[in-house]
Design a protein around this motif. Structure first.
Motif, PDB file in Angstrom:
ATOM      1  N   MET A  16       0.770  -1.098   0.057  1.00 11.42           N
ATOM      2  CA  MET A  16      -0.029   0.008   0.123  1.00 11.42           C
ATOM      3  C   MET A  16       0.968   1.230  -0.081  1.00 11.42           C
ATOM      4  SD  MET A  16      -2.915   1.063   2.709  1.00 11.42           S
ATOM      5  CE  MET A  16      -3.888  -0.348   2.568  1.00 11.42           C
ATOM      6  N   ASN A  17       0.433   2.375  -0.858  1.00 11.91           N
ATOM      7  CA  ASN A  17       1.309   3.429  -0.887  1.00 11.91           C
ATOM      8  C   ASN A  17       0.715   4.348   0.203  1.00 11.91           C
ATOM      9  OD1 ASN A  17      -0.928   4.566  -1.956  1.00 11.91           O
ATOM     10  ND2 ASN A  17      -0.316   4.756  -4.064  1.00 11.91           N
ATOM     11  N   ALA A  18       1.415   5.757   0.308  1.00 12.63           N
ATOM     12  CA  ALA A  18       1.156   6.607   1.212  1.00 12.63           C
ATOM     13  C   ALA A  18      -0.524   7.178   1.096  1.00 12.63           C
ATOM     14  CB  ALA A  18       2.042   7.776   1.432  1.00 12.63           C
ATOM     15  N   GLU A  19      -0.652   7.495  -0.137  1.00 15.42           N
ATOM     16  CA  GLU A  19      -1.979   7.836  -0.337  1.00 15.42           C
ATOM     17  C   GLU A  19      -3.007   6.775   0.031  1.00 15.42           C
ATOM     18  OE1 GLU A  19       0.528   8.157  -2.421  1.00 15.42           O
ATOM     19  OE2 GLU A  19       0.619  10.336  -2.450  1.00 15.42           O
ATOM     20  N   GLY A  20      -2.883   5.618  -0.327  1.00 14.95           N
ATOM     21  CA  GLY A  20      -3.984   4.376  -0.063  1.00 14.95           C
ATOM     22  C   GLY A  20      -3.943   4.396   1.328  1.00 14.95           C
ATOM     23  N   PHE A  21      -2.814   4.389   2.309  1.00 11.23           N
ATOM     24  CA  PHE A  21      -2.790   4.223   3.635  1.00 11.23           C
ATOM     25  C   PHE A  21      -3.666   5.399   4.268  1.00 11.23           C
ATOM     26  CE2 PHE A  21      -1.154   5.360   7.697  1.00 11.23           C
ATOM     27  CZ  PHE A  21      -1.161   3.920   8.444  1.00 11.23           C
ATOM     28  N   ILE A  22      -3.429   6.433   3.923  1.00  6.83           N
ATOM     29  CA  ILE A  22      -4.088   7.828   4.388  1.00  6.83           C
ATOM     30  C   ILE A  22      -5.737   7.648   4.239  1.00  6.83           C
ATOM     31  CG2 ILE A  22      -4.506  10.203   3.990  1.00  6.83           C
ATOM     32  CD1 ILE A  22      -1.474  10.396   3.508  1.00  6.83           C
ATOM     33  N   THR A  23      -5.878   7.168   3.058  1.00  4.50           N
ATOM     34  CA  THR A  23      -7.547   7.225   2.820  1.00  4.50           C
ATOM     35  C   THR A  23      -7.968   6.123   3.377  1.00  4.50           C
ATOM     36  OG1 THR A  23      -6.962   5.972   0.624  1.00  4.50           O
ATOM     37  CG2 THR A  23      -7.415   8.388   0.363  1.00  4.50           C
ATOM     38  N   ALA A  24      -7.400   5.079   3.430  1.00  2.00           N
ATOM     39  CA  ALA A  24      -7.858   4.098   4.294  1.00  2.00           C
ATOM     40  C   ALA A  24      -7.824   4.039   5.706  1.00  2.00           C
ATOM     41  CB  ALA A  24      -6.967   2.647   3.927  1.00  2.00           C
ATOM     42  N   GLN A  25      -7.237   4.668   6.338  1.00  2.00           N
ATOM     43  CA  GLN A  25      -7.312   4.828   7.827  1.00  2.00           C
ATOM     44  C   GLN A  25      -7.768   6.411   8.537  1.00  2.00           C
ATOM     45  OE1 GLN A  25      -6.186   2.710   9.794  1.00  2.00           O
ATOM     46  NE2 GLN A  25      -5.397   1.380   8.474  1.00  2.00           N
ATOM     47  N   THR A  26      -8.401   7.173   7.288  1.00  2.00           N
ATOM     48  CA  THR A  26      -8.816   8.416   7.951  1.00  2.00           C
ATOM     49  C   THR A  26     -10.141   8.550   7.255  1.00  2.00           C
ATOM     50  OG1 THR A  26      -8.100   9.646   5.803  1.00  2.00           O
ATOM     51  CG2 THR A  26      -6.770   9.406   8.047  1.00  2.00           C
ATOM     52  N   THR A  27     -10.871   9.389   7.888  1.00  2.00           N
ATOM     53  CA  THR A  27     -12.344   9.951   7.314  1.00  2.00           C
ATOM     54  C   THR A  27     -12.289  11.355   6.945  1.00  2.00           C
ATOM     55  OG1 THR A  27     -13.046  10.463   9.570  1.00  2.00           O
ATOM     56  CG2 THR A  27     -13.622   8.356   8.530  1.00  2.00           C
ATOM     57  N   ILE A  28     -12.993  11.824   6.194  1.00  2.00           N
ATOM     58  CA  ILE A  28     -13.038  13.173   5.768  1.00  2.00           C
ATOM     59  C   ILE A  28     -13.986  14.130   6.774  1.00  2.00           C
ATOM     60  CG2 ILE A  28     -13.795  14.859   3.986  1.00  2.00           C
ATOM     61  CD1 ILE A  28     -13.385  12.870   1.918  1.00  2.00           C
ATOM     62  N   GLY A  29     -13.398  14.886   7.292  1.00  2.00           N
ATOM     63  CA  GLY A  29     -13.871  15.623   8.420  1.00  2.00           C
ATOM     64  C   GLY A  29     -13.380  17.256   8.542  1.00  2.00           C
ATOM     65  N   VAL A  30     -13.891  17.843   9.386  1.00  2.00           N
ATOM     66  CA  VAL A  30     -13.495  19.293   9.610  1.00  2.00           C
ATOM     67  C   VAL A  30     -12.781  19.626  11.031  1.00  2.00           C
ATOM     68  CG1 VAL A  30     -14.984  20.014   7.766  1.00  2.00           C
ATOM     69  CG2 VAL A  30     -15.755  20.084  10.445  1.00  2.00           C
ATOM     70  N   ALA A  31     -11.918  20.310  10.948  1.00  2.93           N
ATOM     71  CA  ALA A  31     -11.395  20.924  12.394  1.00  2.93           C
ATOM     72  C   ALA A  31     -12.256  21.810  13.103  1.00  2.93           C
ATOM     73  CB  ALA A  31     -10.132  21.673  12.226  1.00  2.93           C
ATOM     74  N   PRO A  32     -12.520  21.772  14.562  1.00  2.31           N
ATOM     75  CA  PRO A  32     -13.686  22.660  15.134  1.00  2.31           C
ATOM     76  C   PRO A  32     -13.566  24.099  14.642  1.00  2.31           C
ATOM     77  CG  PRO A  32     -12.707  21.074  16.713  1.00  2.31           C
ATOM     78  CD  PRO A  32     -11.718  21.019  15.456  1.00  2.31           C
ATOM     79  N   LEU A  33     -12.250  24.753  14.803  1.00  2.00           N
ATOM     80  CA  LEU A  33     -12.275  26.114  14.416  1.00  2.00           C
ATOM     81  C   LEU A  33     -12.415  26.425  12.959  1.00  2.00           C
ATOM     82  CD1 LEU A  33     -11.684  28.202  16.760  1.00  2.00           C
ATOM     83  CD2 LEU A  33      -9.446  28.519  15.806  1.00  2.00           C
ATOM     84  N   VAL A  34     -12.450  25.479  11.996  1.00  2.00           N
ATOM     85  CA  VAL A  34     -12.148  25.906  10.682  1.00  2.00           C
ATOM     86  C   VAL A  34     -13.069  24.909  10.064  1.00  2.00           C
ATOM     87  CG1 VAL A  34     -10.639  26.447   8.971  1.00  2.00           C
ATOM     88  CG2 VAL A  34      -9.712  26.503  11.175  1.00  2.00           C
ATOM     89  N   PRO A  35     -14.462  25.111  10.019  1.00  2.00           N
ATOM     90  CA  PRO A  35     -15.334  24.120   9.378  1.00  2.00           C
ATOM     91  C   PRO A  35     -15.383  24.286   8.032  1.00  2.00           C
ATOM     92  CG  PRO A  35     -16.655  25.736  10.426  1.00  2.00           C
ATOM     93  CD  PRO A  35     -15.397  26.031  10.776  1.00  2.00           C
ATOM     94  N   GLU A  36     -14.511  25.343   7.321  1.00  5.48           N
ATOM     95  CA  GLU A  36     -14.581  25.678   5.987  1.00  5.48           C
ATOM     96  C   GLU A  36     -13.812  24.927   5.382  1.00  5.48           C
ATOM     97  OE1 GLU A  36     -14.897  29.926   7.837  1.00  5.48           O
ATOM     98  OE2 GLU A  36     -13.921  27.959   8.277  1.00  5.48           O
ATOM     99  N   ILE A  37     -12.808  23.975   5.917  1.00  6.78           N
ATOM    100  CA  ILE A  37     -11.871  23.466   5.135  1.00  6.78           C
ATOM    101  C   ILE A  37     -12.033  21.668   5.618  1.00  6.78           C
ATOM    102  CG2 ILE A  37      -9.317  22.546   5.147  1.00  6.78           C
ATOM    103  CD1 ILE A  37      -8.848  25.828   5.675  1.00  6.78           C
TER     104      ILE A  37
END
Length: 214
Positions: free
Chosen positions: A1-22
């Motif tokens: 597994m490459n870096a991009e594959g590891f990241i997408t497999a181990q994370t979810t798409i979310g936002v930081a509390p102070l910056v919901p725009e990103i």
């Protein structure tokens, strides 16, 4: 597994509390990704997954930029020790002419690229230590970089040299032990919600200060 594959497999798409725009690829819990990273680390030699969290300093920088985009609009910006790249993405959204994000961890570099694509902005990820580079930016953003003595000793003389050359250097610090006590001009303060998994409290007071030349 490459870096991009590891990241997408181990994370979810979310936002930081102070910056919901990103939107960001973030770890929903610290323990599972830490264990997964340890296994991946044994195979690849990567660093722990600091890139999987939006740390208080980066959140404060991003919030400050989005609230006052004129401060970076049309300027050349470096997000130094960028982590997930939240401050770099904010600078790009605010209309910076050029945005670079520097990281020595190749996983963080991959996360920055994925997060920039996720938000539809252009950020050039630099996969190297830029300390020692000549001044070619108008603004350097440094979020939460004074957490260890060796790190601070390595970066601070260069950042002060950048300031002496006319670069605006913004340090965003949530009260780390090795922040310099002199040569700082406070710009803003931010209360950043955080997690007891990452910090010793649920709210961090982050000060953004302009670093002055020696």
């Amino acid at each position: 597994m490459n870096a991009e594959g590891f990241i997408t497999a181990q994370t979810t798409i979310g936002v930081a509390p102070l910056v919901p725009e990103i939107r960001l690829h973030l770890a929903s819990e610290i323990t599972p990704i830490w264990h997964a990273s340890e296994e991946f680390l044994a195979q690849t030699g990567i660093e722990p997954p600091f890139w999987a969290f939006a740390w208080p300093g980066g959140q404060a920088l991003a919030r400050s930029i989005l609230d006052a985009p004129e401060r970076v609009r049309g300027r050349r910006v470096l997000d130094f020790a960028a982590g997930c790249g939240i401050a770099a993405i904010a600078a790009a959204q605010a209309g910076a002419a050029q945005v670079e994000a520097a990281e020595i961890d190749p996983m963080a570099v991959a996360a920055i690229r994925l997060n920039a694509v996720l938000n539809g902005v252009s950020v050039t990820a630099l996969d190297r230590d830029v300390v020692g580079d000549p001044p070619r930016w108008d603004v350097i953003l440094a979020g939460d970089v004074c957490y260890e003595a060796p790190m601070t000793a390595h970066i601070l003389p260069w950042l002060r040299a950048m300031a002496a050359a006319g670069v605006e250097v913004w340090l965003a610090d949530p009260g780390r032990a090795y922040l310099p006590r002199e040569g700082l001009e406070p710009l803003s303060r931010h209360a950043v919600p955080t997690s007891l998994e990452l910090e010793d409290r649920t709210l961090r007071e982050v000060t953004i200060a302009r670093l002055l030349p020696s």
